[in-house]
Design a protein around this motif. Structure first.
Motif, PDB file in Angstrom:
ATOM      1  N   UNK A 148      58.004  27.409  41.037  1.00 56.50           N
ATOM      2  CA  UNK A 148      56.944  27.524  40.025  1.00 56.50           C
ATOM      3  C   UNK A 148      56.605  28.998  39.815  1.00 56.50           C
ATOM      4  N   UNK A 149      56.506  29.383  38.553  1.00 56.81           N
ATOM      5  CA  UNK A 149      55.989  30.728  38.276  1.00 56.81           C
ATOM      6  C   UNK A 149      55.122  30.686  37.015  1.00 56.81           C
ATOM      7  N   UNK A 150      54.161  31.594  36.975  1.00 58.59           N
ATOM      8  CA  UNK A 150      53.234  31.645  35.839  1.00 58.59           C
ATOM      9  C   UNK A 150      52.579  33.014  35.796  1.00 58.59           C
ATOM     10  N   UNK A 151      51.839  33.242  34.709  1.00 58.56           N
ATOM     11  CA  UNK A 151      51.107  34.498  34.524  1.00 58.56           C
ATOM     12  C   UNK A 151      49.611  34.206  34.438  1.00 58.56           C
ATOM     13  N   UNK A 152      48.844  34.962  35.206  1.00 55.77           N
ATOM     14  CA  UNK A 152      47.362  34.910  35.163  1.00 55.77           C
ATOM     15  C   UNK A 152      46.885  36.200  34.514  1.00 55.77           C
ATOM     16  N   UNK A 153      45.878  36.094  33.635  1.00 54.16           N
ATOM     17  CA  UNK A 153      45.450  37.274  32.891  1.00 54.16           C
ATOM     18  C   UNK A 153      43.940  37.285  32.704  1.00 54.16           C
ATOM     19  N   UNK A 154      43.355  38.465  32.756  1.00 51.45           N
ATOM     20  CA  UNK A 154      41.941  38.633  32.450  1.00 51.45           C
ATOM     21  C   UNK A 154      41.761  39.922  31.655  1.00 51.45           C
ATOM     22  N   UNK A 155      40.782  39.929  30.777  1.00 50.35           N
ATOM     23  CA  UNK A 155      40.574  41.089  29.921  1.00 50.35           C
ATOM     24  C   UNK A 155      39.764  42.197  30.553  1.00 50.35           C
ATOM     25  N   UNK A 156      39.126  41.938  31.695  1.00 46.09           N
ATOM     26  CA  UNK A 156      38.238  42.914  32.325  1.00 46.09           C
ATOM     27  C   UNK A 156      38.998  43.667  33.412  1.00 46.09           C
ATOM     28  N   UNK A 157      39.054  44.990  33.315  1.00 47.69           N
ATOM     29  CA  UNK A 157      39.890  45.806  34.186  1.00 47.69           C
ATOM     30  C   UNK A 157      39.525  45.796  35.652  1.00 47.69           C
ATOM     31  N   UNK A 158      38.304  45.399  35.981  1.00 43.12           N
ATOM     32  CA  UNK A 158      37.897  45.352  37.388  1.00 43.12           C
ATOM     33  C   UNK A 158      37.916  43.930  37.945  1.00 43.12           C
ATOM     34  N   UNK A 159      38.384  42.971  37.149  1.00 43.12           N
ATOM     35  CA  UNK A 159      38.438  41.586  37.623  1.00 43.12           C
ATOM     36  C   UNK A 159      39.773  41.331  38.313  1.00 43.12           C
ATOM     37  N   UNK A 160      40.021  42.091  39.382  1.00 40.80           N
ATOM     38  CA  UNK A 160      41.266  41.954  40.128  1.00 40.80           C
ATOM     39  C   UNK A 160      41.222  40.679  40.956  1.00 40.80           C
ATOM     40  N   UNK A 184      40.643  53.435  37.891  1.00 41.54           N
ATOM     41  CA  UNK A 184      40.107  52.262  38.582  1.00 41.54           C
ATOM     42  C   UNK A 184      40.212  52.494  40.093  1.00 41.54           C
ATOM     43  N   UNK A 185      39.224  51.998  40.810  1.00 42.84           N
ATOM     44  CA  UNK A 185      39.211  52.198  42.255  1.00 42.84           C
ATOM     45  C   UNK A 185      38.688  50.945  42.952  1.00 42.84           C
ATOM     46  N   UNK A 186      39.398  50.525  43.996  1.00 47.86           N
ATOM     47  CA  UNK A 186      39.029  49.308  44.716  1.00 47.86           C
ATOM     48  C   UNK A 186      38.950  49.571  46.214  1.00 47.86           C
ATOM     49  N   UNK A 187      38.075  48.818  46.863  1.00 53.07           N
ATOM     50  CA  UNK A 187      38.082  48.727  48.313  1.00 53.07           C
ATOM     51  C   UNK A 187      38.778  47.425  48.685  1.00 53.07           C
ATOM     52  N   UNK A 188      39.572  47.467  49.729  1.00 45.82           N
ATOM     53  CA  UNK A 188      40.306  46.274  50.161  1.00 45.82           C
ATOM     54  C   UNK A 188      39.581  45.645  51.347  1.00 45.82           C
TER      55      UNK A 188
END
Length: 633
Positions: A148-160, A184-188
């Motif tokens: 199975x493969x698919x694409x997930x998408x969101x329009x908001x750049x910080x909605x990782x 963009x900057x994230x904490x893990x």
């Protein structure tokens, strides 16, 4: 020189991390022949791999390409063919597209591929804020491989999206490769209990993108553990948290307040609404007025067992149908209180099972329930949830204790974050009055009283199970040879008094031979089996509320027997007296009297506390189950 050496090491490491490739539809014959999971015996299926690649489109949308392959070992796993991909659809935040799936089978030396018909892919509405893509894989049988493969998408750049290495099935390999654009900057945030195979970050020469790779192998399937806090907060995962707060809890609250069923004032012109409000206004005592409205909503509305922070089809329709989700029922309560002149605010949160809201990460995505808060004075409040049959207006429902919540005052448009607590312990008292018969049986009566949260929990359990299963599963506590008769409750109608439970019992006693008989005093106590018997623990512990037990047993010894051994009086305490046990035992006129007092003074423990908790529970249950020994003659 050292810098060059480190760079070479990093380059080799990253190359190895990306060495594995996974081509859709191309399955190794060894995987088709695979018959078991070598790191989790007895698994009915396993994830062969789950890989995701996340990055940004030209329009700064976050896009994840995900490829998952599942091996079916036997017919017990055929339900794994039913695929449900849930996503947050509120405000058009997310979408799932470009789905490809196929089932691959091996018959002898022949490989057959059965692709999923795109016409059999459906988009299902879960509620106003969530949807799911659902489909069933074709031609699934023992030995199948599902690709199975698919694409997930969101329009908001910080909605990782967060990445879960772990799920219900064991997973041979899981990897996420995240590409983050400059700007963009994230904490893990890593919730892991086993070592990552790869945990690396780098910036490729000439690229304005940072790359982060995390992978893990041989991941056991997630199994709920006793007194676990939530599934979402305990599965092994990597969360991508924005390093800068572009959203605030006030901005989240503003979105909630924009909902018509919250910001608008419903006109209660439908079905007894005006009568309820008029009757409430005639009640002069404020507490009695609150209780009247709460009970009218609770007794009128039937909860459909769905949690939501908002209304699905409007409050008027829910009221007319006398059925609704938790948001609809509690929003009706909120508006009735307002109409009757009672100031109220809302508490919006994520329930324990779904994963609580994170104070440092303002978002709607984890919120799935709304309840009501009414001030008593400047410092104390009533917290009300009208969905529970045994909930009261003046007691915080036990399922909400310790849960972090967002307070929203719709009139003042103010917000805050709190966690609900109670200092009042619940209590259970058990009185056993029994005698040993000449034919080697123990028979007598049991009286149990339960107060506060223990009372509510017991009534809810009885409602779910019914009389027969309640007696068999709850009362017997593993004593399958026990015969229970005359079971009855009293005090069910008045929630301010303890619930009383009475019944009689008869059971066979254990004997080593014809000379010795053993009585286990841990009977019908509610403490039948040690919940922390496992040597290891992967999740945090949440006992929810403080609790005390008072267990008193009287055992009459018949003529022809003498007391060979009695448990000794003793005290046991966990560090900082989080849990204490006191036991006393003695004999008076041929009657053995044994008493236990147990106080659970702390409700939350981390998995790091588990070794100490495990040792304490082992000793505590040894003391609870230490027998009274009788000898004939």
């Amino acid at each position: 020189m050292k810098t060059l050496r480190l760079l070479l090491i990093l380059t080799v490491f990253v190359a190895k991390a990306n060495a594995q490739t996974f081509t859709f539809g191309k399955v190794d014959t060894a995987d088709l022949k695979l018959t078991y999971c070598d790191f989790e015996k007895g698994a009915n299926a396993m994830v062969l791999f789950d890989v995701g690649k996340i990055g940004y489109s030209k329009t700064e949308s976050v896009v994840m390409e995900r490829h998952t392959r599942i091996k079916i070992f036997n017919d017990k796993a055929n339900n794994e063919a039913n695929i449900k991909l849930e996503y947050f659809s509120g405000y058009d935040a997310e979408q799932i597209k470009d789905i490809e799936a196929q089932t691959i089978n091996l018959a002898g030396k022949t490989i057959t591929v059965t692709p999923l018909d795109p016409k059999l892919i459906y988009n299902e509405k879960i509620d106003k804020m969530h949807r799911a893509v659902v489909f069933t894989m074709p031609n699934v049988k023992a030995g199948s491989v599902l690709d199975i493969r698919y694409t997930w998408k969101t329009g908001y750049g910080y909605n990782y999206p967060n990445w879960y290495f772990q799920g219900p099935l064991p997973s041979r390999y899981s990897k996420v490769e995240a590409h983050v654009n400059f700007g963009y900057s994230f904490n893990f945030v890593k919730r892991i209990t086993q070592k990552l195979d790869v945990d690396t970050s780098y910036i490729a020469k000439g690229k304005a993108v940072s790359t982060h790779i995390f992978s893990m192998s041989k991941i056991p399937g997630f199994r709920p553990e006793p007194h676990m806090h939530s599934v979402a907060d305990n599965m092994q995962s990597i969360s991508f948290k924005p390093a800068f707060k572009f959203a605030t809890w006030q901005s989240v609250a503003d979105k909630i307040l924009a909902d018509a069923d919250i910001s608008g004032q419903p006109k209660f012109t439908f079905d007894k609404g005006p009568d309820i409000i008029a009757n409430a206004k005639d009640i002069k005592n404020r507490n009695e007025k609150i209780a009247y409205i709460f009970n009218m909503v609770k007794n009128t509305m039937k909860w459909n067992r769905v949690d939501s922070w908002n209304s699905e089809d409007g409050l008027k329709k829910a009221w007319q149908n006398k059925t609704g989700n938790s948001g609809e029922i509690n929003l009706l309560l909120y508006h009735f209180l307002k109409e009757a002149g009672i100031k109220a605010s809302l508490l919006v949160f994520g329930t324990r099972n779904e994963g609580e809201l994170e104070p440092e990460n303002p978002t709607l995505s984890r919120l799935n329930k709304t309840i009501v808060r009414v001030p008593i004075d400047s410092a104390t409040y009533y917290v009300m949830d009208a969905t529970g049959k045994y909930n009261t207006y003046n007691t915080v429902p036990y399922s909400l204790l310790g849960v972090t919540m967002l307070i929203i005052d719709p009139e003042a448009r103010k917000t805050d974050i709190i966690a609900l607590k109670t200092t009042t312990p619940s209590a259970e008292a058990v009185l056993i009055d029994a005698e040993i018969t000449t034919d080697g049986k123990l028979e007598g009566s049991v009286q149990k009283t339960s107060s506060n949260y223990k009372r509510i929990s017991k009534l809810e359990t009885f409602d779910r199970a019914g009389q027969q299963k309640y007696v068999a599963n709850e009362l017997k506590e593993g004593n399958l040879n026990a015969i229970i008769t005359g079971h009855r409750f009293s005090g069910t109608e008045t929630d301010t008094i303890p619930l009383r439970e009475d019944f009689r019992f008869k059971l066979d006693l254990a004997a080593s031979d014809s000379s010795y008989t053993f009585i286990n005093p841990n009977l019908f106590t509610g403490l039948g089996k040690n919940p922390f018997s496992s040597d290891t623990r992967l999740t945090d512990i949440d006992l929810i509320y403080r609790n005390t037990y008072s267990i008193n047993g009287r055992y009459k010894v018949p003529a022809g027997y003498k007391i060979e051994a009695l448990p000794k009086s003793t005290t046991l305490a966990l560090e900082n007296k989080g849990i204490t046990l006191r036991r006393s035992a003695g004999e008076l006129d041929g009657v053995v009297i044994i008493n236990y007092t147990i106080a659970f003074n702390k409700t939350k423990y981390s998995r790091d506390d588990y070794p100490e908790l495990h040792r304490f529970y082992k000793t505590m249950y040894e003391l609870l189950n230490e027998p009274i020994v009788l000898k004939k003659g």
